[in-house]
Design a protein around this motif. Structure first.
Motif, mmCIF file in Angstrom:
data_model
loop_
_atom_site.group_PDB
_atom_site.id
_atom_site.type_symbol
_atom_site.label_atom_id
_atom_site.label_comp_id
_atom_site.label_asym_id
_atom_site.label_seq_id
_atom_site.Cartn_x
_atom_site.Cartn_y
_atom_site.Cartn_z
ATOM 1 N N GLN A 1002 0.836 -1.202 0.000
ATOM 2 C CA GLN A 1002 0.000 0.000 0.000
ATOM 3 C C GLN A 1002 0.867 1.246 0.000
ATOM 4 N N PHE A 1003 2.193 1.072 -0.108
ATOM 5 C CA PHE A 1003 3.089 2.220 0.017
ATOM 6 C C PHE A 1003 3.923 2.382 -1.236
ATOM 7 N N LEU A 1004 4.003 3.619 -1.750
ATOM 8 C CA LEU A 1004 4.781 3.884 -2.966
ATOM 9 C C LEU A 1004 6.268 3.614 -2.734
ATOM 10 N N SER A 1005 6.747 3.826 -1.478
ATOM 11 C CA SER A 1005 8.175 3.605 -1.211
ATOM 12 C C SER A 1005 8.515 2.122 -1.456
ATOM 13 N N GLU A 1006 7.575 1.235 -1.103
ATOM 14 C CA GLU A 1006 7.812 -0.187 -1.342
ATOM 15 C C GLU A 1006 7.763 -0.498 -2.830
ATOM 16 N N ALA A 1007 6.848 0.170 -3.518
ATOM 17 C CA ALA A 1007 6.722 -0.071 -4.966
ATOM 18 C C ALA A 1007 8.024 0.291 -5.673
ATOM 19 N N LEU A 1008 8.651 1.385 -5.290
ATOM 20 C CA LEU A 1008 9.896 1.807 -5.940
ATOM 21 C C LEU A 1008 11.012 0.783 -5.645
ATOM 22 N N GLN A 1009 11.080 0.337 -4.381
ATOM 23 C CA GLN A 1009 12.116 -0.649 -4.048
ATOM 24 C C GLN A 1009 11.923 -1.918 -4.855
ATOM 25 N N TRP A 1010 10.644 -2.346 -4.981
ATOM 26 C CA TRP A 1010 10.362 -3.590 -5.725
ATOM 27 C C TRP A 1010 10.764 -3.440 -7.190
ATOM 28 N N ARG A 1011 10.455 -2.266 -7.768
ATOM 29 C CA ARG A 1011 10.808 -2.055 -9.187
ATOM 30 C C ARG A 1011 12.332 -2.038 -9.348
ATOM 31 N N ALA A 1012 13.050 -1.437 -8.383
ATOM 32 C CA ALA A 1012 14.515 -1.370 -8.457
ATOM 33 C C ALA A 1012 15.119 -2.791 -8.411
ATOM 34 N N GLN A 1013 14.410 -3.680 -7.697
ATOM 35 C CA GLN A 1013 14.916 -5.060 -7.653
ATOM 36 C C GLN A 1013 14.555 -5.842 -8.909
ATOM 37 N N THR A 1014 13.235 -5.762 -9.338
ATOM 38 C CA THR A 1014 12.775 -6.674 -10.388
ATOM 39 C C THR A 1014 13.111 -6.162 -11.783
ATOM 40 N N ASP A 1015 13.161 -4.842 -11.954
ATOM 41 C CA ASP A 1015 13.383 -4.325 -13.321
ATOM 42 C C ASP A 1015 14.276 -3.099 -13.220
ATOM 43 N N PRO A 1016 15.575 -3.291 -12.766
ATOM 44 C CA PRO A 1016 16.408 -2.127 -12.412
ATOM 45 C C PRO A 1016 16.672 -1.193 -13.571
ATOM 46 N N ASP A 1017 16.756 -1.699 -14.822
ATOM 47 C CA ASP A 1017 17.168 -0.818 -15.943
ATOM 48 C C ASP A 1017 15.998 -0.229 -16.720
ATOM 49 N N HIS A 1018 14.780 -0.468 -16.244
ATOM 50 C CA HIS A 1018 13.614 0.106 -16.934
ATOM 51 C C HIS A 1018 13.607 1.633 -16.713
ATOM 52 N N VAL A 1019 13.601 2.397 -17.821
ATOM 53 C CA VAL A 1019 13.638 3.865 -17.698
ATOM 54 C C VAL A 1019 12.249 4.370 -17.303
ATOM 55 N N LEU A 1020 12.183 5.000 -16.129
ATOM 56 C CA LEU A 1020 10.893 5.538 -15.658
ATOM 57 C C LEU A 1020 10.690 6.976 -16.127
ATOM 58 N N TYR A 1021 11.761 7.781 -16.097
ATOM 59 C CA TYR A 1021 11.605 9.209 -16.372
ATOM 60 C C TYR A 1021 12.627 9.701 -17.394
ATOM 61 N N VAL A 1022 12.144 10.580 -18.313
ATOM 62 C CA VAL A 1022 13.047 11.271 -19.238
ATOM 63 C C VAL A 1022 12.710 12.761 -19.140
ATOM 64 N N LEU A 1023 13.695 13.592 -18.827
ATOM 65 C CA LEU A 1023 13.446 15.036 -18.718
ATOM 66 C C LEU A 1023 13.999 15.723 -19.959
ATOM 67 N N LEU A 1024 13.139 16.524 -20.644
ATOM 68 C CA LEU A 1024 13.572 17.194 -21.881
ATOM 69 C C LEU A 1024 13.812 18.674 -21.614
ATOM 70 N N ASN A 1025 14.730 19.252 -22.425
ATOM 71 C CA ASN A 1025 14.904 20.709 -22.353
ATOM 72 C C ASN A 1025 14.170 21.365 -23.521
ATOM 73 N N ALA A 1026 14.378 22.685 -23.697
ATOM 74 C CA ALA A 1026 13.645 23.429 -24.721
ATOM 75 C C ALA A 1026 13.922 22.921 -26.133
ATOM 76 N N LYS A 1027 15.065 22.324 -26.350
ATOM 77 C CA LYS A 1027 15.391 21.835 -27.700
ATOM 78 C C LYS A 1027 14.809 20.435 -27.932
#
Length: 1588
Positions: A1002-1027
């Motif tokens: 029920q906790f997002l902190s646990e969800a992040l830990q689980w994802r880091a274990q089961t699928d460590p290289d899955h890209v969650l976030y991409v930040l773009l600049n103006a270009k």
């Protein structure tokens, strides 16, 4: 007053010349301030005593009114009308003496006294008008040469203005004190407030009053007294001084007190400046407390859809009581043996027998004779022209002109000789002349309408002179420009050298006069259309015969003509009748009159002329200049024809002229006013009287009676009388009736005003080429009371309003085109102009140029007065003049003005002879192109037909109200439910889907830990600049590691306890996300805060400080640059930087792992705080528990079908609400990849968001309204270019706008339409809806039906009801559904007062029940009552056990025909607006956005607008994107549109620069911040208008 009037009015012609000269000298001394009033009266009575008939025991003293000389419209530069002659210092300059300074000689006592009395009456009523506030830079006056004498203004349609001014304007100069007097006066007592708005608080030192002249009418904008104290100042606790308006003239930085520098040391102490606005508003409120004239009825009947207050007829309204009028016959038209068979025959006769006899003398610009045309010359030249036209244009086989063709004559007024030749040449060639004005530019104000005339008459050829042709505007290659709206024209020059002498055997064909058209005269209608009145040959001849008989013309007389010889009396007398009688016409062109106003009088004197043809303006200007000519003699005149003698105000000009020139031999009986109309030609003319015969009587009529079209002799109220002179008898051979102007032409009663209709052989025959309009004007058959025609003969409407008086004398009181019908009463524009001119116009109005017209606003006509302002007039004078005009018109005419505007001199559109082009002025006013420099609107006083205010019923909850008011039995309850948030049962499926931990955790902190274990290289976030370049990415493992580093730092440096609040101060990006999870790992509560703007710390840093203080944050996490800003010297200027909590910068943290990661004991514990500033300016923080967070993420995952292989693009602010959830939480929960685009990047590169969608082939994207608006405004014109670059949006399946407001349908539709070309599906764009209590109620997902749109009636919405109407219905408002209800959410509509549920399609508050609602407000003192009310509340009946949260938004639920994903009928939720924001006005509920939409639509220069109320006044703030001279155009437009569409009167209109209206990150207007800034006078507005 009588003795003085007696001595004033006595006939001075009997007084010896030297005494008259002494009197004139005395007048001048008084006018120039060299003698006091008392001394003047004393000397004057001493001089006149021997000549005055003895009036015993009457003291020749001055009445209570202190008369001061007032200049009337000046023909030359002169000192301003001097103030009261209390000044002891004598005036030194006495050089200029030409103006008739003392107006007594030729004033209209009647009107001047009337205006004075009206204004004096207002003294008792104490009215304080707040003066508008203007930014100085805004208006640059146009340069004006104000030294020339009579101006173009004095001419044609408007010359009324000037000539009246002379006669009327002893005016208020005499009754009102000088400005310095009344400013000082306003400072005398602490409880008074000056006319224009200075209020003085009790704490101020008293100021020594000036010595007061004892006999003074106090300034009329009289002092306002409110319960003996200053108006309360709403912005502060103490009462303050509000400075007088003259201070507006200073630049902003200067002290605003200089005007009041009359304390001992020249300074005012303790005067806070910022109270100015609030005190003015207070004054405005006090002004509005006065009762309006028709009282409003008490109740509003809820179910009646009638909008307008129907005014009950007044039983005291005067009604006509006379018998039906009998048609009036003119004397028979005599037959004279030598009258010619046709007019051309006269010319042929005189050309042959009297060739040397002079026909026309023309003056040059200096008034000297230029040339004389003899009858011989006129005949031979006309003959040449006729021959040339018929034989030398084109070929024999194909002549260009045939008899009967129409030809335009384009000649300037200064060249009447050429026009005469052209006119008679056309008559001899049997082509039809159409004389028109010379077009001066392509855009010439009348030229388009002239184009309509030429088109309807089928004109293709224009005759002109060589000089005139050279002056016409040309294209670059030398051709004559194609004028706007004109047909293609051939131009023919008619100078003698280009004409061919006819061959010996050629003779013109001169048939006996018949009914063929002889010439066409143009006529402009009230709407500005120009039509041609055709006059037949027989009419032309008969008219000349009738004029000859009526005016008793003799062969060989001399006539001086000042009028335009192209049309009207100037043509009929000066060109046609004069030739028939071999009269010598001396033409005085208008240009000569401008240079030398006495020229026509000199011509009469030199040539011993028998007849003069003038207008009132010419009498006026001659009078102004007469002192320069001592030796003129007018005894030769037997007839002085006053062409516009039908104007009600001509009587004063005629009297005044006679007063001055009787001494020069002018006989009273020779003044002959006449009435004419373009359709009927001459209607009536006064015949010259016999020497010594009694002069005709005057009619003194009651204005009140006139406004009801009834003739009543004025007896009781001298203030509202109109004196009119007769225009003589009907023309020989004519028959006249008076009929009702509207509806069928029913004969009037004898005491009723109506339109004059005329039957005569001498009138016009039709509007050429316009048979439809012709019938209604030229073929009128009057009917009797029963509606039966009175005979067979057809009459022609003249457009004149009048009546037939005793002895069959005709009286005219106005024109149809000047008629203003307000609330069932009729007023004449000319009357209003005259009243305005009698109000001391010299200081303010430029050359008497005033236009009066009416506009329709809210089901009635409203009167608008526009005047040109003198370049040297001060704001003070102008405002004072405007206020006085309001009072004078209100008093005399009993009608309220809607708008009074002053424009810079010489900027109103002109008619060809320089008068004001009324219909063009009106059009400019309606289009917002008038550009006034001062404006005053008075909707409060003149709009009296508003609907009655609604009375709300008391709220009582009981069984009856449940049945009646809220839920009618059998009606469906208004509720909508999202689908179930089911728990997945099948374990195998769970393992396959890799999502078992999510279900369990029920906790997002646990969800992040689980994802880091089961699928460590899955890209969650991409930040773009103006270009569009990825500057930062984060996989599950990287995010987890960064969060751990932050946790370790928090534990080391922060010294925090579990559950402490930590502020996250980051720019939008991945650092913010890592910091959030770092806080969760550490067991502290994150609070995301928007970082301060480095360029605008003073405005943004206090909000940051406030959230930090309110949330009691123990620590701040931020970046190095922001940390430097927080500790900078600039920051210290706006907040205390020494008291920041611990600041930790997370940029270069060492790699450390925390000893352990915190796990909350229960899911009900706090996950984070969500702080946001609402649109009403409230800062609220809500508590989000871990359970609510995970339910919300699950709900969004289900609705939008989000899973690991998906990509979404987010262009939102990540600091609060749903924006924060999507940016920081959703990806970690659902595992999809989020491409993050900070909205700020769009400012440097607009297409970055759209090109990202195209490049990554994004299916789902989320944005805010501000982003959508930026793209719509900035990229709307570049779609072709974007398409060429390969931008393709066909991949986008859903584009959801995240908002907490009513969907902006117009914006979403514009966006869809604009980018349709780039492949965007019209179904893709939708909206979400969230509120403070529940961050997401609705979001358009993948499964639900498309959002539907309904149209609701705005009138019902104001009554808290929903009435669905069809698209395009009047007063309809389109509303779009706010998206499908999210899984696990239930919505119900509740009556906010009774708290009972409402039925389908009823308006009420939206309540929500959901597991992801916030758990309460985070408040410092924990106000539980507020919390319970909003978060855990129950219905008053229905389902008492369910707990609801109140969203604070009004809306309704409607069951649609569409099916949802489960196959049931879909219930759509429509959000109408925030309850906190609604405006309660007149008992009705308004949503600001509706009023703002109307306002923004009213003018192209309004970039954005916002409304709010202050007490019960509606304030509209509009951002001006155009030039500042358009600022004042917006005031009437805004007032109008709000009145028309929302039935509200705007109290204050504030025009500001773009960007002043504060907008939050979601693109919502912060109206309360705006309101506070306005009341604290911090907006720096361009203009503030206080509507009266």
């Amino acid at each position: 007053m009588l003795p003085v009037m007696a001595d004033r009015a006595m006939d001075l012609s009997g007084v010896p010349k030297e005494v008259r000269d002494q009197l004139a000298e005395l007048d001048l001394e008084l006018s120039e301030g060299d003698i006091t009033q008392k001394g003047y009266e004393k000397k004057r009575s001493r001089l006149l005593t021997p000549y005055i008939p003895h009036i015993t025991s009457v003291e020749l003293s001055l009445p209570d009114v202190q008369l001061t000389p007032g200049h009337s419209a000046e023909p030359s530069p002169s000192p301003e009308a001097p103030g009261p002659s209390t000044s002891s210092a004598p005036r030194s300059h006495r050089g200029h003496r030409s103006g008739g300074t003392r107006d007594d000689r030729y004033r209209s006592d009647i009107h001047t006294e009337l205006v004075q009395a009206a204004l004096a009456k207002h003294k008792e009523e104490k009215m304080g008008l707040p003066m508008p506030t203007k930014r100085r830079s805004a208006f640059v006056q146009s340069p004006v040469e104000n030294c020339t004498p009579p101006d173009t203004s004095s001419a044609s349609e408007d010359e009324g203005s000037l000539r009246r001014q002379a006669a009327l304007s002893v005016a208020l100069a005499q009754s009102l004190q000088s400005p310095d007097y009344w400013i000082n006066r306003s400072l005398q007592g602490s409880s008074t407030s000056s006319s224009a708005s200075s209020t003085l608080s009790h704490g101020e030192p008293k100021i020594q009053p000036l010595p007061q002249p004892s006999t003074a009418i106090v300034d009329v904008l009289a002092h306002l007294r409110i319960e003996n104290s200053v108006p309360p100042d709403v912005t502060s606790s103490s009462s303050r001084l509000d400075l007088p308006p003259a201070v507006k003239g200073m630049s902003r930085g200067q002290s605003r007190c200089s005007m009041l520098d009359n304390t001992a040391d020249g300074k005012r102490k303790g005067v806070p400046v910022n109270s100015r606005v609030s005190t003015k508003i207070q004054q405005l409120l006090n002004t509005l407390k006065r009762p309006k004239r028709p009282p409003l009825s008490e109740f509003f009947l809820d179910d009646s859809e009638e909008i307008v207050e129907v005014q009950q007829p007044d039983p005291n309204t005067p009604k006509p009581e006379g018998r039906q009028i009998i048609p009036v016959k003119g004397e028979p038209l005599g037959v004279v043996s030598n009258w010619p068979p046709a007019l051309q025959a006269s010319l042929a006769r005189w050309g042959a027998t009297q060739a040397k006899s002079p026909a026309l003398s023309v003056l040059d610009i200096t008034g000297k004779p230029l040339y004389t045309l003899t009858y011989g010359k006129l005949w031979s030249r006309s003959l040449k022209l006729a021959y040339t036209l018929l034989n030398k244009l084109g070929t024999k086989a194909e002549p260009v002109l045939k008899p009967g063709d129409r030809v335009a004559l384009v000649y300037p007024n200064s060249d009447p000789g050429m026009l005469w030749v052209a006119f008679y040449g056309c008559l001899l060639a049997e082509v039809i002349p159409v004389p028109i004005e010379v077009p001066l530019s392509r855009q010439d104000s009348g030229s388009q309408q002239i184009g309509f005339l030429l088109g309807s008459c089928g004109v293709g050829l224009a005759l002109t002179s060589e000089v005139c042709l050279k002056g016409l505007p040309k294209t670059p290659n030398g051709e004559i420009m194609q004028f706007k709206g004109w047909p293609r024209m051939k131009w023919v020059v008619t100078d003698t050298k280009y004409l061919t002498k006819p061959s010996k055997d050629w003779q013109p064909h001169i048939p006996t006069a018949n009914t063929d058209t002889a010439y066409i005269e143009y006529k402009a209608t009230k709407e500005g259309t120009v039509m041609g009145v055709a006059v037949s040959k027989i009419s032309m001849l008969t008219h000349c015969q009738a004029l000859t008989q009526a005016c008793n013309y003799c062969e060989g007389e001399t006539l001086v003509n000042v009028l335009d010889c192209k049309k009207d009396m100037g043509l009929w007398h000066g060109v046609l009748t004069s030739v028939m009688n071999r009269i010598h016409t001396i033409s005085v062109p208008y240009a000569v009159m401008k240079a030398c106003p006495m020229s026509w009088v000199q011509r009469v004197h030199i040539h011993k002329a028998r007849v003069a043809l003038v207008k009132c303006r010419d009498l006026h200007w001659a009078m102004m200049a007469h002192r320069e000519q001592k030796d003129t003699n007018l005894s030769s005149i037997r007839m002085l024809i006053v062409a516009d003698g039908a104007n009600p105000w001509s009587v004063s000009s005629c009297d005044a002229f006679l007063n001055v020139f009787q001494a020069h031999g002018l006989k009273p009986e020779v003044i002959c006013p006449c009435a004419s109309s373009a359709e009927a030609l001459t209607v009536a003319i006064r015949r010259p009287g016999a020497r010594g015969a009694p002069l005709p009587a005057r009619a003194i009529l009651s204005m009140a009676g006139l406004s009801h079209s009834v003739i009543r002799v004025n007896t009781e109220d001298k203030n509202s009388a109109l004196t009119v002179q007769d225009v003589g008898h009907v023309m020989p051979g004519a028959l006249m009736c008076i009929v009702k102007p509207d509806g069928p032409p029913q004969l009037c009663k004898t005491d009723e005003i109506g339109e004059i209709v005329l039957n005569s052989r001498a009138g016009g025959t039709m509007y050429y080429g316009l048979p439809g309009v012709t019938k209604n004007t030229f073929e009128v058959i009057p009917v009797n009371q029963a509606g039966a025609p009175i005979g067979e003969i057809a009459f022609t409407r003249t457009g004149l309003l009048g009546f037939v008086g005793p002895g069959s004398l005709v009286f005219v009181v106005g024109k149809i085109e000047g008629l203003l019908s307000v609330s069932g009463r009729r007023h004449n524009a000319d009357d209003l102009v005259a009243t305005a001119l009698a109000v001391e116009p010299v200081k303010t109005v430029y050359r008497g140029r005033i236009a009066v017209f009416s506009v329709t606003a809210f089901y009635d006509e409203r009167i608008v007065v526009v005047a040109e302002q003198r370049p040297d007039a001060s704001e003070e004078d102008s405002f004072q003049w405007m206020s006085r005009v309001l009072q004078a018109i209100d008093s005399i005419h009993q009608v309220g003005l809607y708008c009074l505007a002053l424009v810079p001199a010489n900027t109103l559109p002109k008619t060809p002879l320089g008068g004001i082009h009324i219909c063009e002025t009106k059009q400019n006013f309606l289009d917002g192109n008038l550009h006034p420099c001062n404006i005053l609107l008075c909707p409060h006083t003149c709009v009296t037909n508003l609907p009655k205010p609604r009375q709300k019923q008391p709220v009582g909850v009981g069984p009856a109200s449940i049945m009646v008011g809220n839920l009618v039995a059998g009606k469906r309850m208004a509720q909508a439910v999202g689908r179930e948030l089911g728990v997945v049962e099948d374990q195998d499926l769970i393992r396959k889907l890799n999502m078992w931990p999510i279900v369990m955790h029920q906790f997002l902190s646990e969800a992040l830990q689980w994802r880091a274990q089961t699928d460590p290289d899955h890209v969650l976030y991409v930040l773009l600049n103006a270009k569009g370049v990825a500057v930062c990415t984060s996989t599950c493992l990287q995010l987890h590691k960064r969060a751990e580093k932050i946790t370790a730092a928090l534990m080391e440096k922060g010294g925090l306890n579990t559950g402490d609040n930590v502020v996250l101060l980051y720019p939008p990006g991945i650092d913010l996300i890592a910091a959030f999870y770092g806080c969760l790992y550490a067991g502290v509560v994150p609070v995301t805060v928007r970082p301060p703007h480095p360029q605008n710390l003073t405005a943004t840093l206090p909000t940051v400080r406030m959230i930090i203080d309110v949330s009691k944050a123990a620590c701040i996490l931020t970046t190095q640059p922001l940390m430097r800003i927080l500790k900078s010297r600039e920051a210290a200027a706006s907040v205390n930087i020494k008291t920041w909590p611990t600041i930790i910068d997370t940029d270069d943290l060492p790699r450390k792992r925390p000893p352990q990661i915190y796990k909350p004991p229960t899911a009900e514990m706090l996950a984070y705080l969500d702080f946001s500033v609402s649109t009403t300016g409230m800062l609220t923080g809500v508590k989000m528990s871990h359970a609510a967070v995970s339910t919300l993420c699950r709900s969004i995952k289900l609705q939008c079908e989000l899973y690991s292989s998906r990509q979404i693009a987010i262009c939102l602010d990540p600091y609060c609400g749903l924006g924060f959830v999507l940016w920081c939480l959703s990806s970690v929960y659902s595992g999809h990849q989020s491409i993050l685009i900070p909205p700020l990047e769009l400012e440097s590169s607009l297409p970055v968001w759209l090109s990202t969608l195209s490049q990554y082939k994004i299916r789902d994207t989320f944005c805010s309204y501000s982003v959508m608006e930026l793209c719509t405004k900035g990229l709307g014109t570049q779609t072709e270019m974007l398409k060429a670059r390969g931008l393709n949006l066909s991949c986008v399946r859903s584009c959801v706008v995240i908002a907490e407001e009513r969907p902006r349908l117009l914006l979403t539709q514009s966006f869809s339409k604009l980018f349709k070309d780039l492949g965007l599906s019209p179904r893709a764009v939708s909206t979400a809806f969230g509120s403070r209590v529940n961050l997401a109620l609705c979001m358009q997902g993948t499964a639900g039906p498309d959002p539907s749109t309904v149209y609701v009636d705005m009138k019902s919405l104001r009554h808290d009801r929903v009435r669905l109407v069809e698209r395009g219905a009047p007063q309809s408002l389109p509303l779009m559904e706010s998206g499908t209800i999210l899984p696990g959410v239930r919505v119900i509509i509740v009556n906010p007062e009774t708290r009972g549920p409402l039925g389908d399609s009823h308006l009420g508050e939206i309540w929500v029940s959901s597991t992801h609602s916030a758990s309460g407000y985070y408040t410092i003192y924990g106000e539980e009552s507020l919390q319970a009310d909003h978060f855990n509340t129950t219905l008053s009946f229905g389902e008492p056990q369910t707990l609801w949260a109140r969203t604070g938004y009004l809306g309704f639920v409607k069951r649609t025909e569409l099916l949802d994903s489960t196959g049931d009928l879909h219930d759509a939720l429509f959000v109408v607006g925030s309850l906190d924001e609604t405006l309660e006005l007149r008992g009705l509920r308004y949503h600001p956005i509706d009023i703002e939409t109307s306002v923004s639509r009213t003018h192209r220069s309004i970039a954005e607008s916002a409304v709010f109320t202050w007490t019960n006044l509606l304030v509209v703030v509009a951002e001006l994107s155009g030039s500042e001279q358009e600022a004042l155009d917006l005031v009437p437009l805004v007032t109008n549109v709000v009145l028309e569409e929302h039935h509200l009167i705007v109290g204050v209109v504030v025009i500001v620069d773009p960007g002043v209206i504060p907008i939050n990150s979601r693109g919502e207007k912060q109206r309360m911040h705006l309101r506070d800034s306005f009341l604290a006078d911090q907006l720096d507005p361009i203009y503030v208008a206080y509507n009266m």
